[in-house]
Design a protein around this motif. Structure first.
Motif, short mmCIF file in Angstrom:
data_model
loop_
_atom_site.label_atom_id
_atom_site.label_comp_id
_atom_site.label_asym_id
_atom_site.label_seq_id
_atom_site.Cartn_x
_atom_site.Cartn_y
_atom_site.Cartn_z
N ARG A 71 0.83 -1.21 0.00
CA ARG A 71 0.00 0.00 0.00
C ARG A 71 0.87 1.26 0.00
O ARG A 71 0.56 2.24 -0.68
N LEU A 72 1.97 1.22 0.74
CA LEU A 72 2.87 2.38 0.76
C LEU A 72 3.47 2.62 -0.62
O LEU A 72 3.60 3.77 -1.06
N SER A 73 3.77 1.56 -1.35
CA SER A 73 4.30 1.74 -2.71
C SER A 73 3.26 2.37 -3.62
O SER A 73 3.58 3.21 -4.47
N ILE A 74 2.00 2.02 -3.43
CA ILE A 74 0.91 2.63 -4.21
C ILE A 74 0.83 4.13 -3.89
O ILE A 74 0.75 4.97 -4.79
N VAL A 75 0.86 4.46 -2.62
CA VAL A 75 0.76 5.85 -2.19
C VAL A 75 1.95 6.66 -2.71
O VAL A 75 1.78 7.79 -3.17
N ARG A 76 3.14 6.07 -2.67
CA ARG A 76 4.32 6.78 -3.20
C ARG A 76 4.14 7.09 -4.68
O ARG A 76 4.46 8.18 -5.14
N GLU A 77 3.64 6.13 -5.42
CA GLU A 77 3.42 6.34 -6.86
C GLU A 77 2.35 7.41 -7.09
O GLU A 77 2.52 8.29 -7.94
N LEU A 78 1.27 7.36 -6.33
CA LEU A 78 0.19 8.34 -6.48
C LEU A 78 0.67 9.75 -6.11
O LEU A 78 0.23 10.73 -6.70
N ALA A 79 1.56 9.84 -5.12
CA ALA A 79 2.06 11.15 -4.68
C ALA A 79 2.82 11.85 -5.79
O ALA A 79 2.84 13.08 -5.85
N GLY A 80 3.43 11.09 -6.68
CA GLY A 80 4.18 11.68 -7.78
C GLY A 80 3.38 11.85 -9.06
O GLY A 80 3.89 12.37 -10.05
N ALA A 81 2.12 11.44 -9.04
CA ALA A 81 1.28 11.50 -10.25
C ALA A 81 0.50 12.82 -10.29
O ALA A 81 0.04 13.30 -9.26
N GLU A 82 0.36 13.33 -11.49
CA GLU A 82 -0.41 14.57 -11.65
C GLU A 82 -1.89 14.29 -11.87
O GLU A 82 -2.72 15.17 -11.70
N THR A 83 -2.21 13.07 -12.28
CA THR A 83 -3.61 12.68 -12.49
C THR A 83 -3.86 11.34 -11.81
O THR A 83 -2.92 10.68 -11.35
N GLY A 84 -5.13 10.94 -11.77
CA GLY A 84 -5.46 9.64 -11.21
C GLY A 84 -4.85 8.52 -12.03
O GLY A 84 -4.68 8.64 -13.24
N LEU A 85 -4.50 7.44 -11.35
CA LEU A 85 -3.89 6.30 -12.01
C LEU A 85 -4.80 5.08 -11.87
O LEU A 85 -5.38 4.85 -10.81
N ALA A 86 -4.89 4.30 -12.93
CA ALA A 86 -5.70 3.08 -12.92
C ALA A 86 -5.04 2.03 -12.03
O ALA A 86 -3.81 1.99 -11.90
N CYS A 87 -5.84 1.16 -11.45
CA CYS A 87 -5.32 0.07 -10.63
C CYS A 87 -4.32 -0.76 -11.43
O CYS A 87 -3.31 -1.22 -10.89
N THR A 114 -12.66 1.92 -16.20
CA THR A 114 -11.41 2.01 -15.45
C THR A 114 -11.65 2.68 -14.11
O THR A 114 -12.31 3.72 -14.02
N LYS A 115 -11.08 2.10 -13.07
CA LYS A 115 -11.14 2.70 -11.74
C LYS A 115 -9.86 3.50 -11.54
O LYS A 115 -8.76 2.96 -11.54
N LEU A 116 -10.01 4.83 -11.40
CA LEU A 116 -8.86 5.70 -11.20
C LEU A 116 -8.67 5.99 -9.73
O LEU A 116 -9.63 6.12 -8.97
N ASN A 117 -7.42 6.10 -9.33
CA ASN A 117 -7.05 6.33 -7.94
C ASN A 117 -6.28 7.63 -7.82
O ASN A 117 -5.38 7.89 -8.62
N ALA A 118 -6.64 8.43 -6.83
CA ALA A 118 -5.94 9.68 -6.57
C ALA A 118 -5.73 9.82 -5.07
O ALA A 118 -6.60 9.45 -4.27
N LEU A 119 -4.60 10.33 -4.69
CA LEU A 119 -4.28 10.57 -3.29
C LEU A 119 -5.14 11.71 -2.75
O LEU A 119 -5.31 12.72 -3.43
N ARG A 120 -5.68 11.55 -1.57
CA ARG A 120 -6.48 12.60 -0.95
C ARG A 120 -5.56 13.52 -0.13
O ARG A 120 -5.76 13.74 1.05
N ARG A 121 -4.58 14.06 -0.81
CA ARG A 121 -3.55 14.85 -0.14
C ARG A 121 -4.12 16.04 0.63
O ARG A 121 -3.75 16.28 1.78
N ALA A 122 -5.01 16.80 0.02
CA ALA A 122 -5.54 18.00 0.69
C ALA A 122 -6.25 17.61 1.99
O ALA A 122 -6.04 18.26 3.03
N ASP A 123 -7.07 16.57 1.95
CA ASP A 123 -7.78 16.13 3.16
C ASP A 123 -6.79 15.67 4.22
O ASP A 123 -6.90 16.04 5.40
N LEU A 124 -5.81 14.86 3.82
CA LEU A 124 -4.84 14.34 4.78
C LEU A 124 -3.98 15.44 5.36
O LEU A 124 -3.70 15.46 6.56
N ASP A 125 -3.55 16.39 4.52
CA ASP A 125 -2.72 17.49 5.00
C ASP A 125 -3.48 18.38 5.98
O ASP A 125 -2.90 18.89 6.94
N GLU A 126 -4.76 18.57 5.72
CA GLU A 126 -5.56 19.40 6.64
C GLU A 126 -5.79 18.69 7.97
O GLU A 126 -5.70 19.30 9.03
#
Length: 114
Positions: A32-48, A81-93
């Motif tokens: 899961r951490l590897s998924i989050v690391r990849e999403l953190a560097g993505a500008e758009t949602g990524l497919a599973c 396609t199921k796209l995944n995006a990090l909820r960075r704003a929510d988590l940072d707040e």
């Protein structure tokens, strides 16, 4: 919204329902951490299917569900396609500095292991 569209809507916790222990649990697994690391560097949602994970498809589904239900990622359908995006704003707040600290530590650990 049609019945078909509503059946393809995934449940996500509202920001007030995101709990620290759930986020930490989600981030504690190396896959899961590897998924989050990849999403953190993505500008758009990524497919599973974008993630070459060393686990079965059903286990991959489980990992994405844990991330979604803990509030770490948001999953949306784009066609089939199921796209995944990090909820960075929510988590940072909610937990200022937590995500950046975890990502920095994960990068440092990955560098040590190379």
């Amino acid at each position: 919204m049609t019945d078909r569209e509503s059946s393809r809507t995934l449940a996500h916790p509202e920001p007030a329902g995101i709990r620290l222990e759930g986020v930490l649990h989600a981030l504690s697994d190396p896959v899961r951490l590897s998924i989050v690391r990849e999403l953190a560097g993505a500008e758009t949602g990524l497919a599973c299917s974008h993630f070459p994970l060393p686990v079965t498809k059903s286990t991959t589904t489980h990992h994405f569900r844990v991330l979604r239900e803990s509030g770490v990622v948001r999953q949306t359908y784009h066609g089939t396609t199921k796209l995944n995006a990090l909820r960075r704003a929510d988590l940072d707040e909610l937990f200022p500095g937590l995500l950046d600290s975890v990502l920095t530590a994960a990068a440092a650990e990955a560098a040590r292991r190379q």
